[in-house]
Design a protein around this motif. Structure first.
Motif, PDB file in Angstrom:
ATOM      1  N   GLN A  53     -24.793  -0.095  84.567  1.00 15.35           N
ATOM      2  CA  GLN A  53     -26.021   0.355  83.912  1.00 15.35           C
ATOM      3  C   GLN A  53     -26.105   1.885  83.905  1.00 15.35           C
ATOM      4  OE1 GLN A  53     -30.005  -1.658  84.574  1.00 15.35           O
ATOM      5  NE2 GLN A  53     -30.207   0.159  85.871  1.00 15.35           N
ATOM      6  N   GLU A  54     -25.764   2.499  85.017  1.00 11.95           N
ATOM      7  CA  GLU A  54     -25.798   3.966  85.097  1.00 11.95           C
ATOM      8  C   GLU A  54     -24.761   4.600  84.171  1.00 11.95           C
ATOM      9  OE1 GLU A  54     -28.004   6.073  86.605  1.00 11.95           O
ATOM     10  OE2 GLU A  54     -29.072   4.175  86.842  1.00 11.95           O
ATOM     11  N   ILE A  55     -23.581   4.007  84.109  1.00 15.15           N
ATOM     12  CA  ILE A  55     -22.542   4.538  83.212  1.00 15.15           C
ATOM     13  C   ILE A  55     -22.980   4.387  81.756  1.00 15.15           C
ATOM     14  CG2 ILE A  55     -20.167   4.220  82.401  1.00 15.15           C
ATOM     15  CD1 ILE A  55     -19.498   3.351  85.330  1.00 15.15           C
ATOM     16  N   LEU A  56     -23.554   3.248  81.411  1.00 20.44           N
ATOM     17  CA  LEU A  56     -24.010   3.022  80.039  1.00 20.44           C
ATOM     18  C   LEU A  56     -25.069   4.029  79.610  1.00 20.44           C
ATOM     19  CD1 LEU A  56     -24.172  -0.875  79.974  1.00 20.44           C
ATOM     20  CD2 LEU A  56     -22.749   0.571  78.498  1.00 20.44           C
ATOM     21  N   LEU A  57     -25.896   4.463  80.546  1.00 23.05           N
ATOM     22  CA  LEU A  57     -26.907   5.463  80.221  1.00 23.05           C
ATOM     23  C   LEU A  57     -26.303   6.779  79.785  1.00 23.05           C
ATOM     24  CD1 LEU A  57     -29.515   4.909  83.088  1.00 23.05           C
ATOM     25  CD2 LEU A  57     -29.768   4.312  80.670  1.00 23.05           C
ATOM     26  N   HIS A  58     -25.076   7.062  80.244  1.00 20.31           N
ATOM     27  CA  HIS A  58     -24.429   8.343  79.961  1.00 20.31           C
ATOM     28  C   HIS A  58     -23.339   8.268  78.901  1.00 20.31           C
ATOM     29  CE1 HIS A  58     -26.697  10.184  83.175  1.00 20.31           C
ATOM     30  NE2 HIS A  58     -26.374   9.166  83.944  1.00 20.31           N
ATOM     31  N   GLN A  67     -26.783 -12.484  74.901  1.00 20.21           N
ATOM     32  CA  GLN A  67     -27.228 -12.883  73.565  1.00 20.21           C
ATOM     33  C   GLN A  67     -28.693 -13.298  73.522  1.00 20.21           C
ATOM     34  OE1 GLN A  67     -24.415 -15.882  72.332  1.00 20.21           O
ATOM     35  NE2 GLN A  67     -23.008 -14.383  71.462  1.00 20.21           N
ATOM     36  N   THR A  68     -29.238 -13.727  74.645  1.00 21.28           N
ATOM     37  CA  THR A  68     -30.648 -14.104  74.652  1.00 21.28           C
ATOM     38  C   THR A  68     -31.540 -12.878  74.493  1.00 21.28           C
ATOM     39  OG1 THR A  68     -30.997 -13.897  77.049  1.00 21.28           O
ATOM     40  CG2 THR A  68     -30.191 -16.039  76.225  1.00 21.28           C
ATOM     41  N   GLY A  69     -31.056 -11.730  74.908  1.00 25.37           N
ATOM     42  CA  GLY A  69     -31.852 -10.511  74.850  1.00 25.37           C
ATOM     43  C   GLY A  69     -32.930 -10.436  75.918  1.00 25.37           C
ATOM     44  N   LYS A  70     -32.927 -11.376  76.842  1.00 17.75           N
ATOM     45  CA  LYS A  70     -33.969 -11.433  77.871  1.00 17.75           C
ATOM     46  C   LYS A  70     -33.525 -10.875  79.219  1.00 17.75           C
ATOM     47  CE  LYS A  70     -36.146 -15.430  75.775  1.00 17.75           C
ATOM     48  NZ  LYS A  70     -36.624 -16.794  75.953  1.00 17.75           N
ATOM     49  N   PHE A  71     -32.253 -10.519  79.342  1.00 17.42           N
ATOM     50  CA  PHE A  71     -31.728 -10.093  80.636  1.00 17.42           C
ATOM     51  C   PHE A  71     -31.158  -8.686  80.543  1.00 17.42           C
ATOM     52  CE2 PHE A  71     -31.525 -14.695  80.489  1.00 17.42           C
ATOM     53  CZ  PHE A  71     -32.108 -15.052  81.684  1.00 17.42           C
ATOM     54  N   LYS A  72     -31.264  -7.968  81.637  1.00 14.82           N
ATOM     55  CA  LYS A  72     -30.719  -6.608  81.732  1.00 14.82           C
ATOM     56  C   LYS A  72     -29.312  -6.668  82.308  1.00 14.82           C
ATOM     57  CE  LYS A  72     -34.817  -4.244  81.298  1.00 14.82           C
ATOM     58  NZ  LYS A  72     -35.140  -3.987  79.951  1.00 14.82           N
ATOM     59  N   VAL A  73     -28.630  -5.542  82.271  1.00  8.75           N
ATOM     60  CA  VAL A  73     -27.239  -5.443  82.714  1.00  8.75           C
ATOM     61  C   VAL A  73     -27.076  -5.937  84.153  1.00  8.75           C
ATOM     62  CG1 VAL A  73     -25.317  -3.858  83.132  1.00  8.75           C
ATOM     63  CG2 VAL A  73     -26.797  -3.517  81.156  1.00  8.75           C
ATOM     64  N   VAL A  74     -27.986  -5.546  85.027  1.00 10.00           N
ATOM     65  CA  VAL A  74     -27.841  -5.903  86.445  1.00 10.00           C
ATOM     66  C   VAL A  74     -27.926  -7.413  86.650  1.00 10.00           C
ATOM     67  CG1 VAL A  74     -28.813  -5.616  88.765  1.00 10.00           C
ATOM     68  CG2 VAL A  74     -28.708  -3.655  87.215  1.00 10.00           C
ATOM     69  N   SER A  75     -28.886  -8.071  86.016  1.00 11.92           N
ATOM     70  CA  SER A  75     -29.006  -9.521  86.194  1.00 11.92           C
ATOM     71  C   SER A  75     -27.850 -10.264  85.516  1.00 11.92           C
ATOM     72  CB  SER A  75     -30.360 -10.027  85.689  1.00 11.92           C
ATOM     73  OG  SER A  75     -30.594  -9.616  84.375  1.00 11.92           O
ATOM     74  N   ARG A 131     -20.688  -2.014  74.557  1.00  8.64           N
ATOM     75  CA  ARG A 131     -20.343  -0.965  73.597  1.00  8.64           C
ATOM     76  C   ARG A 131     -19.411  -1.417  72.475  1.00  8.64           C
ATOM     77  NH1 ARG A 131     -24.329   1.249  75.123  1.00  8.64           N
ATOM     78  NH2 ARG A 131     -24.451   3.349  75.927  1.00  8.64           N
ATOM     79  N   MET A 132     -18.581  -2.425  72.732  1.00 11.69           N
ATOM     80  CA  MET A 132     -17.599  -2.823  71.720  1.00 11.69           C
ATOM     81  C   MET A 132     -17.753  -4.269  71.256  1.00 11.69           C
ATOM     82  SD  MET A 132     -14.155  -0.862  72.930  1.00 11.69           S
ATOM     83  CE  MET A 132     -13.384  -1.071  71.336  1.00 11.69           C
ATOM     84  N   GLY A 133     -18.459  -5.081  72.025  1.00  8.61           N
ATOM     85  CA  GLY A 133     -18.660  -6.469  71.650  1.00  8.61           C
ATOM     86  C   GLY A 133     -17.807  -7.440  72.448  1.00  8.61           C
ATOM     87  N   ALA A 134     -18.175  -8.711  72.335  1.00 10.05           N
ATOM     88  CA  ALA A 134     -17.566  -9.760  73.139  1.00 10.05           C
ATOM     89  C   ALA A 134     -16.081  -9.957  72.851  1.00 10.05           C
ATOM     90  CB  ALA A 134     -18.317 -11.071  72.942  1.00 10.05           C
ATOM     91  N   LYS A 135     -15.698  -9.889  71.590  1.00  9.92           N
ATOM     92  CA  LYS A 135     -14.305 -10.141  71.219  1.00  9.92           C
ATOM     93  C   LYS A 135     -13.359  -9.161  71.915  1.00  9.92           C
ATOM     94  CE  LYS A 135     -12.950  -8.926  67.089  1.00  9.92           C
ATOM     95  NZ  LYS A 135     -12.665  -8.857  65.640  1.00  9.92           N
ATOM     96  N   TYR A 136     -13.698  -7.883  71.878  1.00  8.06           N
ATOM     97  CA  TYR A 136     -12.846  -6.867  72.493  1.00  8.06           C
ATOM     98  C   TYR A 136     -12.902  -6.934  74.017  1.00  8.06           C
ATOM     99  CZ  TYR A 136     -12.476  -4.968  67.811  1.00  8.06           C
ATOM    100  OH  TYR A 136     -12.231  -4.810  66.473  1.00  8.06           O
ATOM    101  N   ALA A 137     -14.089  -7.209  74.540  1.00 10.69           N
ATOM    102  CA  ALA A 137     -14.228  -7.333  75.996  1.00 10.69           C
ATOM    103  C   ALA A 137     -13.396  -8.498  76.520  1.00 10.69           C
ATOM    104  CB  ALA A 137     -15.696  -7.503  76.368  1.00 10.69           C
ATOM    105  N   LEU A 138     -13.403  -9.611  75.793  1.00  8.17           N
ATOM    106  CA  LEU A 138     -12.611 -10.771  76.199  1.00  8.17           C
ATOM    107  C   LEU A 138     -11.114 -10.456  76.152  1.00  8.17           C
ATOM    108  CD1 LEU A 138     -12.439 -13.742  77.030  1.00  8.17           C
ATOM    109  CD2 LEU A 138     -12.474 -14.327  74.594  1.00  8.17           C
TER     110      LEU A 138
END
Length: 160
Positions: free
Chosen positions: A151-156, A94-102, A48-55
């Motif tokens: 993943q469930e939280i992100l949906l809401h 960043q690859t866009g090939k993986f979901k939150v769970v993986s 939701r906020m990006g890598a910089k803020y998450a780090l």
């Protein structure tokens, strides 16, 4: 100004998760296994906020939780695991090939690898790597559980 408030809110949430996790007796006779509740916060911020803020929140949480609930070694091990996990999750996202769970599962595995590497360096004993398969399994299982929760939280959560 708005982002500063969100950073403070997420940091407080991450610290609360750290505290709750320190109270949960999660023992299977295997030292070093944790649920990784704070990774929910890191994942939410990453998406939701990006890598910089998450780090920033992740590193601040590691130091503050270590000072409040741990010691210098817990900060050292958490930092090694947290940074390796974070880099792994950011690269996979960043690859866009993986979901939150993986991504979360890979982050859990990387976190444990970072901690084992740090422990092996601190005690100067490479035999600690024999313990990694157990931690790998635990990291993937808890990572999947944390990933499903995130993943469930992100949906809401509203996009913004």
């Amino acid at each position: 100004m708005k982002q500063t408030a969100y950073l403070g809110l997420f940091l407080a949430l991450a610290l609360i998760c750290s505290y709750i996790e320190s109270l949960i007796p999660f023992q299977f006779g295997i030292p070093g296994i944790k649920l990784g509740l704070t990774n929910i916060v890191v994942l939410l911020m990453l998406y939701r906020m990006g890598a910089k803020y998450a780090l920033a929140v992740s590193v601040a949480r590691i130091f503050l939780a270590g000072l409040l609930f741990g010691n210098l070694f817990s900060i050292l091990y958490s930092l090694a695991g947290g940074l390796l996990s974070f880099v792994c999750m950011v690269l996979l996202k960043q690859t866009g090939k993986f979901k939150v769970v993986s991504i979360s599962a890979a982050g859990g595995a990387a976190h444990n690898l970072g901690q084992v590497c740090m422990a092996a360096a601190v005690v100067e004993n490479l035999n600690l790597f024999f313990y990694y398969p157990v931690l790998l399994l635990a990291g993937v299982v808890t990572g999947v559980l944390i990933g499903i929760s995130a993943q469930e939280i992100l949906l809401h959560l509203p996009r913004g």
